[in-house]
Every structure is written in structure tokens, then in C-alpha cells.
Motif scaffolding. Structure first.
Motif, PDB file in Angstrom:
ATOM      1  N   GLN A 145       0.826  -1.220   0.000  1.00  0.00           N
ATOM      2  CA  GLN A 145       0.000   0.000   0.000  1.00  0.00           C
ATOM      3  C   GLN A 145       0.859   1.268   0.000  1.00  0.00           C
ATOM      4  O   GLN A 145       0.543   2.251   0.678  1.00  0.00           O
ATOM      5  N   THR A 148      -0.893   4.542  -0.788  1.00  0.00           N
ATOM      6  CA  THR A 148      -2.335   4.353  -0.602  1.00  0.00           C
ATOM      7  C   THR A 148      -2.637   3.740   0.769  1.00  0.00           C
ATOM      8  O   THR A 148      -3.359   2.737   0.865  1.00  0.00           O
ATOM      9  N   ASP A 152      -5.762   0.307   3.158  1.00  0.00           N
ATOM     10  CA  ASP A 152      -5.248  -0.885   3.822  1.00  0.00           C
ATOM     11  C   ASP A 152      -6.350  -1.715   4.483  1.00  0.00           C
ATOM     12  O   ASP A 152      -6.154  -2.880   4.785  1.00  0.00           O
ATOM     13  N   PHE A 172      -5.872   0.042  -5.322  1.00  0.00           N
ATOM     14  CA  PHE A 172      -4.463  -0.022  -4.941  1.00  0.00           C
ATOM     15  C   PHE A 172      -3.685  -0.787  -6.005  1.00  0.00           C
ATOM     16  O   PHE A 172      -4.269  -1.477  -6.852  1.00  0.00           O
TER      17      PHE A 172
END
Length: 238
Positions: A145, A148, A152, A172
Motif C-alpha cells: 500500500q 495508498t 489498507d 491499490f
């Protein structure tokens, strides 16, 4: 039995197994060059060992006798009549271990549908929460991640849970390559069935280069095997 859920995904040589399988390929609704793959999920409750009648919207309990599955014929005068399930009906029943238990499924599946993509693919998952009273989040276990962190899927940490009736879109990049999994990161939903495989394949050029120098063993196909601790009661009441 340990209360901790365990998920293992194994790629096995089909020559040694009496199963039909082939090499894993990207799935989902992908664009022409495979740089973006979309998935649409509906998360809802269901019951194991129950055949849901799509006409009446009622559930018909399933019982086992002598290794065969039967559905109870619901009549006003009797509740003991049964009829053997057809092959198509049996496909619609979550048999699991043969006990009756509430479960959480994605698009009617438990484990949830696998996500198989190439490294670097933008994964887009539209998650609709059709549970009655519970929020949900999905954690993409193994995904770094980078850039981003809000995707999560850790409830009350990276983002708020998806409320009942709402749809949230996760977006993602699939990295690193390898065999991963996804699961709910809210309450005890993971052990009630809200989990599945997340497999990131190496890009085709890297795979081809490794094959040329014999780093990878030859195999004819793959299939996904998931091992999961299964409780007879919902984890929230254990």
C-alpha cells in the motif's frame, strides 16, 4: 483447535493429483492491457447446510444420510419428508462440515472469490455491505500500500468501516508478487467466512526470464487451497 485463522495457498503439480487444473491467470473485469482489473462484491449473511429457494426466498434445511444430501420438504402436515438434492442444488449449498451455522459470504461464496492479477496492476474492488447491522472492512494482507495507506482496510485505523447498505471502492497497486490473502479486519468476521485468496503473479517477462534459466520448476497447472479454522458457532459467541 486454535482460534487463529490460517490461510495457506499452494501451487501443486497436477500430474500427481486427480484434479483438473491449469495455470493461474488474471481474473476480474480487466481493461485491454491488463493494467486495471475491477471486481464487484456483495457481502451478506447466509446459513450453512441450507438450500435457499430463489422463488420463495425461504431456506430449506439440508440433511445427510448414507453419504447423500437431502432437502426437507416443508409441508404443513409433516416436516419429515425429504428429497435428494440434485447436482445443481448441491452447488448452491455451503456444506462445510455438515453443521448448521451462520456465515458471511462474498457473492455467495465462502471462501470469497479469489483475486488473481499481475504485479503492478491497479486493483479496483467495489464492496457493497449487505449485512444487517455490522460494518465491514477488507484488509489486503501482504500488499505494501505504498502511497495508498487509506486503502489498507484496517477498521478505525486506515478508514472507517463500510456501513450496512453502503458501497466503498478499494483501489491499490498489486505489489509485491506472491501468494497473499484478503480478510475482514473488523470484529470476528474473518472466522465467519469473510476471507479469500489474493494472488499477484509476476509479470510475464520476469516469469519467462526465470523459466529460461531453470529457476522455476516445470508444472502443468495450479489450484488454490485454503486452510481455515472453522468453529461450530459464530466466533462472536465463542
Amino acid at each position: 483447535m486454535s482460534p487463529v485463522a490460517v490461510a495457506l495457498f499452494l501451487a501443486l503439480n497436477c500430474l500427481t493429483l486427480s484434479v483438473n487444473c491449469e495455470k493461474l491467470k488474471p481474473n476480474g473485469d480487466c481493461n485491454g492491457d491488463g493494467t486495471v482489473c475491477e471486481f464487484r462484491w456483495k457481502v451478506h449473511h447466509t446459513e450453512t447446510m441450507v438450500l435457499h429457494n430463489e422463488t420463495t426466498k425461504a431456506g430449506e434445511p439440508v440433511v445427510t444420510r448414507y453419504g447423500k444430501f437431502y432437502k426437507r420438504i416443508l409441508e404443513q402436515k409433516s416436516c419429515t419428508k425429504t428429497q435428494e438434492l440434485t447436482a445443481s442444488e448441491l452447488e448452491r449449498v455451503l456444506t462445510v462440515d455438515g453443521s448448521y451455522r451462520p456465515a458471511i459470504v462474498i457473492n455467495g461464496e465462502m471462501p470469497g472469490p479469489p483475486i488473481i492479477v499481475r504485479e503492478g496492476t491497479q486493483v479496483v474492488v467495489h464492496v457493497t455491505n449487505n449485512l444487517v447491522m455490522e460494518g465491514i472492512t477488507i484488509h489486503w494482507h501482504g500488499m505494501v500500500q505504498r502511497n495508498t495507506p487509506w486503502m489498507d482496510g484496517v477498521g478505525m485505523v486506515s478508514h472507517c468501516p463500510i456501513n450496512p447498505g453502503e458501497t466503498f471502492t478499494y483501489r491499490f497497486l498489486a505489489t509485491p508478487p506472491g501468494t497473499h490473502w484478503y480478510h475482514s479486519h473488523y470484529g470476528t468476521q474473518r472466522t465467519d467466512g469473510l476471507y479469500g485468496a489474493l494472488i499477484v503473479l509476476e509479470n510475464e517477462q520476469v516469469f519467462a526470464d526465470k523459466s529460461k534459466i531453470n529457476i522455476l520448476p516445470n508444472f502443468d497447472g495450479e489450484f488454490i487451497l485454503i486452510l481455515h479454522d472453522w468453529m461450530r458457532d459464530r466466533k462472536s459467541v465463542v
